[in-house]
Scaffold this motif. Sequence first.
Motif, PDB file in Angstrom:
ATOM      1  N   ASN A 192       0.869  -1.182   0.000  1.00 24.99           N
ATOM      2  CA  ASN A 192       0.000   0.000   0.000  1.00 24.99           C
ATOM      3  C   ASN A 192       0.904   1.229   0.000  1.00 24.99           C
ATOM      4  N   ALA A 193       1.592   1.436  -1.144  1.00 30.25           N
ATOM      5  CA  ALA A 193       2.736   2.326  -1.204  1.00 30.25           C
ATOM      6  C   ALA A 193       2.396   3.775  -0.948  1.00 30.25           C
ATOM      7  N   PHE A 194       1.183   4.193  -1.254  1.00 30.06           N
ATOM      8  CA  PHE A 194       0.880   5.621  -1.231  1.00 30.06           C
ATOM      9  C   PHE A 194       0.000   6.028  -0.061  1.00 30.06           C
ATOM     10  N   THR A 195      -0.178   5.140   0.915  1.00 34.89           N
ATOM     11  CA  THR A 195      -0.893   5.467   2.146  1.00 34.89           C
ATOM     12  C   THR A 195       0.065   5.325   3.312  1.00 34.89           C
ATOM     13  N   LEU A 196       0.204   6.393   4.087  1.00 33.88           N
ATOM     14  CA  LEU A 196       1.140   6.347   5.197  1.00 33.88           C
ATOM     15  C   LEU A 196       0.621   5.444   6.311  1.00 33.88           C
ATOM     16  N   THR A 197       1.535   4.699   6.909  1.00 33.54           N
ATOM     17  CA  THR A 197       1.192   3.901   8.076  1.00 33.54           C
ATOM     18  C   THR A 197       1.171   4.812   9.309  1.00 33.54           C
ATOM     19  N   ASP A 198       0.631   4.306  10.403  1.00 31.04           N
ATOM     20  CA  ASP A 198       0.634   5.078  11.644  1.00 31.04           C
ATOM     21  C   ASP A 198       2.066   5.392  12.081  1.00 31.04           C
ATOM     22  N   GLU A 199       2.967   4.417  11.896  1.00 32.90           N
ATOM     23  CA  GLU A 199       4.362   4.644  12.273  1.00 32.90           C
ATOM     24  C   GLU A 199       4.989   5.747  11.441  1.00 32.90           C
ATOM     25  N   GLN A 200       4.675   5.781  10.156  1.00 31.19           N
ATOM     26  CA  GLN A 200       5.222   6.828   9.298  1.00 31.19           C
ATOM     27  C   GLN A 200       4.677   8.200   9.685  1.00 31.19           C
ATOM     28  N   ARG A 201       3.392   8.260  10.019  1.00 29.35           N
ATOM     29  CA  ARG A 201       2.818   9.542  10.445  1.00 29.35           C
ATOM     30  C   ARG A 201       3.477  10.028  11.732  1.00 29.35           C
ATOM     31  N   ASP A 202       3.674   9.109  12.666  1.00 28.24           N
ATOM     32  CA  ASP A 202       4.318   9.492  13.925  1.00 28.24           C
ATOM     33  C   ASP A 202       5.755   9.946  13.682  1.00 28.24           C
ATOM     34  N   PHE A 203       6.437   9.251  12.791  1.00 27.81           N
ATOM     35  CA  PHE A 203       7.817   9.605  12.472  1.00 27.81           C
ATOM     36  C   PHE A 203       7.879  10.995  11.840  1.00 27.81           C
ATOM     37  N   ARG A 204       7.010  11.253  10.879  1.00 27.92           N
ATOM     38  CA  ARG A 204       6.991  12.571  10.245  1.00 27.92           C
ATOM     39  C   ARG A 204       6.679  13.654  11.278  1.00 27.92           C
ATOM     40  N   SER A 205       5.758  13.365  12.186  1.00 24.64           N
ATOM     41  CA  SER A 205       5.410  14.329  13.222  1.00 24.64           C
ATOM     42  C   SER A 205       6.618  14.629  14.109  1.00 24.64           C
ATOM     43  N   SER A 206       7.405  13.615  14.418  1.00 30.71           N
ATOM     44  CA  SER A 206       8.597  13.811  15.253  1.00 30.71           C
ATOM     45  C   SER A 206       9.621  14.683  14.532  1.00 30.71           C
ATOM     46  N   VAL A 207       9.811  14.423  13.244  1.00 27.16           N
ATOM     47  CA  VAL A 207      10.757  15.220  12.461  1.00 27.16           C
ATOM     48  C   VAL A 207      10.280  16.664  12.370  1.00 27.16           C
ATOM     49  N   ARG A 208       8.989  16.848  12.151  1.00 31.30           N
ATOM     50  CA  ARG A 208       8.441  18.199  12.048  1.00 31.30           C
ATOM     51  C   ARG A 208       8.606  18.952  13.371  1.00 31.30           C
ATOM     52  N   VAL A 261       6.615  11.940  -6.431  1.00 35.89           N
ATOM     53  CA  VAL A 261       7.646  11.584  -5.448  1.00 35.89           C
ATOM     54  C   VAL A 261       7.331  10.244  -4.798  1.00 35.89           C
ATOM     55  N   GLN A 262       6.087  10.033  -4.434  1.00 38.94           N
ATOM     56  CA  GLN A 262       5.705   8.762  -3.818  1.00 38.94           C
ATOM     57  C   GLN A 262       5.954   7.591  -4.765  1.00 38.94           C
ATOM     58  N   TYR A 263       5.674   7.806  -6.042  1.00 40.54           N
ATOM     59  CA  TYR A 263       5.921   6.744  -7.025  1.00 40.54           C
ATOM     60  C   TYR A 263       7.421   6.471  -7.144  1.00 40.54           C
ATOM     61  N   ALA A 264       8.230   7.534  -7.174  1.00 43.63           N
ATOM     62  CA  ALA A 264       9.682   7.353  -7.280  1.00 43.63           C
ATOM     63  C   ALA A 264      10.232   6.645  -6.041  1.00 43.63           C
ATOM     64  N   ALA A 265       9.739   7.023  -4.859  1.00 47.57           N
ATOM     65  CA  ALA A 265      10.196   6.377  -3.625  1.00 47.57           C
ATOM     66  C   ALA A 265       9.799   4.900  -3.607  1.00 47.57           C
ATOM     67  N   HIS A 266       8.585   4.626  -4.067  1.00 46.67           N
ATOM     68  CA  HIS A 266       8.129   3.232  -4.147  1.00 46.67           C
ATOM     69  C   HIS A 266       9.003   2.435  -5.112  1.00 46.67           C
ATOM     70  N   ALA A 267       9.352   3.058  -6.238  1.00 49.98           N
ATOM     71  CA  ALA A 267      10.219   2.383  -7.202  1.00 49.98           C
ATOM     72  C   ALA A 267      11.578   2.091  -6.580  1.00 49.98           C
ATOM     73  N   ALA A 268      12.123   3.051  -5.833  1.00 48.63           N
ATOM     74  CA  ALA A 268      13.428   2.854  -5.202  1.00 48.63           C
ATOM     75  C   ALA A 268      13.395   1.691  -4.214  1.00 48.63           C
ATOM     76  N   ASP A 269      12.298   1.551  -3.498  1.00 46.68           N
ATOM     77  CA  ASP A 269      12.205   0.523  -2.460  1.00 46.68           C
ATOM     78  C   ASP A 269      11.798  -0.850  -2.988  1.00 46.68           C
ATOM     79  N   VAL A 270      10.961  -0.865  -4.031  1.00 41.81           N
ATOM     80  CA  VAL A 270      10.332  -2.129  -4.448  1.00 41.81           C
ATOM     81  C   VAL A 270      10.685  -2.525  -5.877  1.00 41.81           C
ATOM     82  N   HIS A 271      10.771  -1.556  -6.772  1.00 37.83           N
ATOM     83  CA  HIS A 271      11.040  -1.842  -8.183  1.00 37.83           C
ATOM     84  C   HIS A 271      12.203  -0.987  -8.668  1.00 37.83           C
ATOM     85  N   PRO A 272      13.428  -1.285  -8.220  1.00 36.49           N
ATOM     86  CA  PRO A 272      14.571  -0.412  -8.545  1.00 36.49           C
ATOM     87  C   PRO A 272      14.822  -0.264 -10.034  1.00 36.49           C
ATOM     88  N   GLU A 273      14.374  -1.238 -10.835  1.00 36.79           N
ATOM     89  CA  GLU A 273      14.571  -1.099 -12.273  1.00 36.79           C
ATOM     90  C   GLU A 273      13.763   0.048 -12.852  1.00 36.79           C
TER      91      GLU A 273
END
Length: 372
Positions: free
Chosen positions: A6-22, A291-303
Amino acid sequence: MSDPGNAFTLTDEQRDFRSSVRSFLQHHCPEAEVRRVMDSADGYEPTVWRAMADQLNLQGLVIPEEYGGEGFGCAELALVLEETGAALLPGPYFTSAVLAANALLHSADEVAKKRYLPDIASGHTIGTVAVTERSGRWDLDDLETRAEPVGDGWALSGTKHYVPDGMIADLVLVVARTDDGPGMFCVDDTQALQRRAQSTLDQTRRQAVIQMTATPATRVSASTADIERALAYSAAGLAAEQVGGAQRCLDHAVSYAKVRHQFGRPIGSFQAIRHRCADLMLEIECARGAVQYAAHAADVHPESLPAAAAMAKAHCSEVYARAAAANIQLHGGIGFTWEHPAHMYFKRAASSAQLLGDADHHRRLLADRVGL
């Protein structure tokens, strides 16, 4: 942390992480601090740099655990870079933690990875990559800097221009021409380099000219394809930073449109202003999707990364430029003053558009990738 299914929906952990960085950036990097650091000798605040490593481990975010990092993916890195772009974080975070770290990570040189990545991850080493020369182009076939074998090592001769954070880097990864094509070389004795600060439009991202004359270096086992993949990964990261800056420009413009009155009403109630902001919002959301598509490609489909990164960098460069210009225009006279932060975003947009290649450069890369 990321969920490839589910590449383009943030998980709860990702939201918390972004909040910490912000929250971290709101505390350590307010506008007044950005302005102070802009005027400092080195262009970054060492105490904040250390806190980024000690509190959030940001410098080692995408570096695997075996090399002293956190081992997260590009999806998490994109969240961080969107926040640093919004805050106009001055200093070498992108240069060291993204550009230099990934130049090593995408190589096949285990010795170099084990030697340099742990210190980059801890923040003890600031790395940079020197590619561009007088032309400012990021094409690997445009290299004049030469590497010659000398005994068990190599010697570099030539001049690199527009080297990000080149004055403060402890490790410089130089891309140079050899008899068998472009190669990448480590220079960790920066006393052997002649460095001078280069005048820049964007004072939050310093650049340098680095001159080498038979400078000793160690070759990194990296092919041309490895170097190109590393640059593509970094371009995807820079696009995320551009989205963060564009979003902050829109936020500033909308906030001002709500409080600035003309003819007895907020200017945000005028149809022309509302449509301008709505158009920018749509463009920024499309850029974020790229950006989300590029990040997903980097993580899952590097080609798929080279094409996805080229598309994201080209689009985000132009969206950021339009958002920064619109922010100035919507503020009217105050937007043109030094006291208002709008000019800082405009300058960052202009410099980021050139870093790693402008929109036309990435469109050419994209056309080559899809066979046009």
